[in-house]
Design a protein around this motif. Structure first.
Motif: not given
Length: 140
Positions: A108, A124, A126, A130-132
């Motif tokens: 992360t 956030n 990620r 790059n996805q939360i």
């Protein structure tokens, strides 16, 4: 922040992050998007490598140092574990590790988004894509 004001960091750039922020603020001021006299959010942050504050045992020392320096946030590394805690009024954040997580959570990094109209900061976590994977709403 002024309406439409967006400051982001290009992590692939050879320009240091602090200089990217300075250049963007200058660009916004020159374009009129950032009015003369406009004040940026008064948020101070302390960041360090966690071994200097024994974060494997406790983050209290880290939070106390941030408070002593007048900071609202304390960022640290060392453990490679993404974590958010509020300790003594200080928001203590480890962004994790983008290369080698040492927990059940995947690799992360952390992103903070200031929402002036809500007087909040969205944290956030990620992943590499790059996805939360986790969001924390921090209110002032």
């Amino acid at each position: 922040m002024a309406a439409g004001m967006n400051i982001s960091i290009d992590h692939d750039s050879t320009v240091p992050p602090f200089e990217q922020v300075r250049l963007r603020i200058a660009e916004l001021a020159a374009s009129g998007a950032l009015a003369a006299g406009h004040r940026l959010p008064p948020v101070r942050a302390f960041y360090t490598h966690g071994h200097l504050y024994q974060v494997n045992q406790t983050r209290m020392k880290l939070a106390e140092k941030a408070k002593e320096l007048g900071c609202l946030f304390a960022f640290y590394g060392h453990t490679h574990v993404a974590k958010y805690e509020q300790i003594g009024g200080i928001h203590v954040i480890n962004p994790g590790s983008i290369s080698q997580s040492r927990s059940q959570i995947e690799e992360t990094f952390a992103e903070l988004v200031y929402k002036e109209d809500e007087n909040t900061i969205i944290l956030n976590f990620r992943n590499r894509e790059n996805q939360i994977i986790e969001t924390v709403k921090i209110e002032f």
